[in-house]
Design a protein around this motif. Structure first.
Motif, short mmCIF file in Angstrom:
data_model
loop_
_atom_site.label_atom_id
_atom_site.label_comp_id
_atom_site.label_asym_id
_atom_site.label_seq_id
_atom_site.Cartn_x
_atom_site.Cartn_y
_atom_site.Cartn_z
N ASP A 1 -10.68 40.86 -3.37
CA ASP A 1 -10.35 40.74 -4.90
C ASP A 1 -11.57 40.87 -5.73
O ASP A 1 -12.57 40.55 -5.02
N VAL A 2 -11.45 41.48 -6.94
CA VAL A 2 -12.43 41.35 -7.93
C VAL A 2 -12.80 40.02 -8.18
O VAL A 2 -12.03 39.23 -8.55
N LYS A 3 -14.21 39.80 -8.46
CA LYS A 3 -14.60 38.44 -8.93
C LYS A 3 -15.58 38.76 -10.02
O LYS A 3 -16.61 39.52 -9.82
N VAL A 4 -15.14 38.05 -11.12
CA VAL A 4 -15.85 38.31 -12.39
C VAL A 4 -16.38 36.86 -12.66
O VAL A 4 -15.56 36.08 -12.88
N THR A 5 -17.66 36.55 -12.73
CA THR A 5 -18.30 35.31 -12.87
C THR A 5 -19.06 35.07 -14.02
O THR A 5 -19.80 35.98 -14.17
N GLN A 6 -18.59 34.10 -14.83
CA GLN A 6 -19.39 33.65 -15.93
C GLN A 6 -20.22 32.51 -15.75
O GLN A 6 -19.72 31.55 -15.08
N SER A 7 -21.38 32.35 -16.24
CA SER A 7 -22.39 31.36 -15.68
C SER A 7 -21.90 30.16 -16.13
O SER A 7 -22.20 29.00 -15.37
N SER A 8 -21.16 29.91 -17.20
CA SER A 8 -20.87 28.52 -17.78
C SER A 8 -19.40 28.35 -17.94
O SER A 8 -19.09 29.31 -18.83
N ARG A 9 -18.63 27.40 -17.87
CA ARG A 9 -17.49 27.10 -18.25
C ARG A 9 -17.45 26.71 -19.75
O ARG A 9 -16.82 27.17 -20.64
N TYR A 10 -18.47 25.62 -20.04
CA TYR A 10 -18.56 25.18 -21.12
C TYR A 10 -19.98 25.04 -21.65
O TYR A 10 -20.83 24.67 -20.73
N LEU A 11 -20.39 25.15 -22.87
CA LEU A 11 -21.67 25.28 -23.16
C LEU A 11 -21.86 24.61 -24.91
O LEU A 11 -21.09 25.18 -25.55
N VAL A 12 -22.76 23.79 -25.02
CA VAL A 12 -23.10 23.53 -26.51
C VAL A 12 -24.50 23.50 -26.75
O VAL A 12 -25.41 23.41 -26.03
N LYS A 13 -24.60 24.41 -28.05
CA LYS A 13 -25.94 24.44 -28.40
C LYS A 13 -25.89 24.19 -29.84
O LYS A 13 -25.02 23.99 -30.58
N ARG A 14 -27.27 24.45 -30.41
CA ARG A 14 -27.47 24.01 -31.89
C ARG A 14 -27.54 25.34 -32.69
O ARG A 14 -28.02 26.43 -31.90
N THR A 15 -27.38 25.19 -34.08
CA THR A 15 -27.58 26.34 -34.71
C THR A 15 -28.88 26.81 -34.78
O THR A 15 -29.85 25.85 -34.74
N GLY A 16 -29.00 28.07 -34.81
CA GLY A 16 -30.48 28.81 -34.76
C GLY A 16 -30.95 29.08 -33.45
O GLY A 16 -32.04 29.74 -33.25
N GLU A 17 -30.38 28.39 -32.19
CA GLU A 17 -30.86 28.62 -30.95
C GLU A 17 -30.76 30.09 -30.52
O GLU A 17 -29.54 30.67 -31.03
N LYS A 18 -31.42 30.52 -29.69
CA LYS A 18 -31.09 31.72 -28.74
C LYS A 18 -30.11 31.48 -27.81
O LYS A 18 -30.51 30.72 -26.98
N VAL A 19 -29.11 31.84 -27.42
CA VAL A 19 -28.22 31.42 -26.50
C VAL A 19 -27.78 32.83 -25.59
O VAL A 19 -27.51 34.06 -26.28
N PHE A 20 -27.73 32.69 -24.41
CA PHE A 20 -27.64 33.67 -23.53
C PHE A 20 -26.14 33.21 -22.52
O PHE A 20 -26.29 32.30 -21.99
N LEU A 21 -25.34 34.26 -22.66
CA LEU A 21 -23.99 34.03 -21.71
C LEU A 21 -24.00 35.08 -20.77
O LEU A 21 -24.49 36.52 -21.09
N GLU A 22 -24.09 34.62 -19.56
CA GLU A 22 -24.44 35.57 -18.30
C GLU A 22 -22.82 36.02 -17.88
O GLU A 22 -22.07 35.30 -17.58
N CYS A 23 -22.89 37.29 -17.39
CA CYS A 23 -21.46 37.59 -16.50
C CYS A 23 -21.95 38.66 -15.38
O CYS A 23 -22.91 39.50 -15.60
N VAL A 24 -21.36 38.26 -14.29
CA VAL A 24 -21.86 39.07 -13.28
C VAL A 24 -20.45 39.56 -12.36
O VAL A 24 -19.38 38.63 -11.99
N GLN A 25 -20.52 40.80 -12.00
CA GLN A 25 -19.07 41.15 -11.27
C GLN A 25 -19.66 41.78 -9.87
O GLN A 25 -20.57 42.29 -9.76
#
Lengths: 116, 115
Positions: A1-25
């Protein structure tokens, strides 16, 4: 089966921050996509990539950038997070279409991002 | 630009009954693909069924079938013998042909299944 994995299910950040969302298949797919999902709006395409180091804007790219340095990984970057970027973010991958045979997209579980 | 419209934000069906979810789309292309995706609560989006526009025969996958009306640009999903596990958000989507087929989604229909 294909697996697509996102690094976080929940993320809380503050305005102005630089945010990275990662995805691996793990299926050697050529195509990768980032969507955001909002109630009443469905899924909207932010960016997609059809090859390493290649990227194309989707329907709502403003405020976002992406990086694809390796085939299996596609990162979504919020350069300076704002409250209107609070949303569910979904990553997907697919093989390149073969002739007229469309290859379906496979989705990750999503990252629910809150910007405070 | 292509658009996909789902006019039913919520639907409800009793277990074992049949329900039809509506979808219309707008395109000037002649070759394209249509999809129904299912997103259960807090779970992964999965493909339910897909239809190639050049095929006249309606796609079927077990209890799921579509009514594809190309001239009317209509693509409805019929779920027969509904089960509790069918409760989910259902999204209709459209894709063009090409190297990386981008999906355009509708706004979704939330399906409730009652006993």
């Amino acid at each position: 089966d294909v697996k697509v994995t996102q690094s976080s299910r929940y993320l809380v950040k503050r305005t102005g921050e630089k945010v990275f969302l990662e995805c691996v298949q793990d299926m050697d797919h050529e195509n990768m996509f980032w969507y955001r999902q909002d109630p009443g709006l469905g899924l909207r395409l932010i960016y997609f990539s059809y090859d390493v180091k290649m990227k194309e804007k989707g329907d709502i790219p403003e405020g976002y950038s992406v990086s694809r340095e390796k085939k299996e990984r596609f990162s979504l970057i919020l350069e300076s997070a704002s409250t209107n970027q609070t949303s569910m973010y979904l990553c997907a991958s697919s093989q390149s279409d073969r002739e007229l045979s469309n290859q379906p997209q496979h989705f990750g579980d999503g990252t629910r991002l809150s910007i405070l | 630009a292509q658009t996909v419209t789902q006019s039913q934000p919520e639907m409800s069906v009793q277990e074992a009954e049949t329900v039809t979810l509506s979808c219309t789309y707008d395109t000037s292309e002649s070759d394209y693909y249509l999809f129904w995706y299912k997103q259960p609560p807090s779970r992964q989006m999965i493909l339910v069924i897909r239809q190639e526009a050049y095929k006249q025969q309606n796609a079927t996958e077990n209890r799921f079938s579509v009514n594809f009306q190309k001239a009317a640009k209509s693509f409805s999903l019929k779920i027969s013998d509904s089960q509790l596990g069918d409760a989910a958000m259902y999204f209709c989507a459209y894709a063009t042909t090409g190297t990386a087929s981008k999906l355009t989604f509708g706004t979704g229909t939330r399906l409730q299944v009652t006993l």
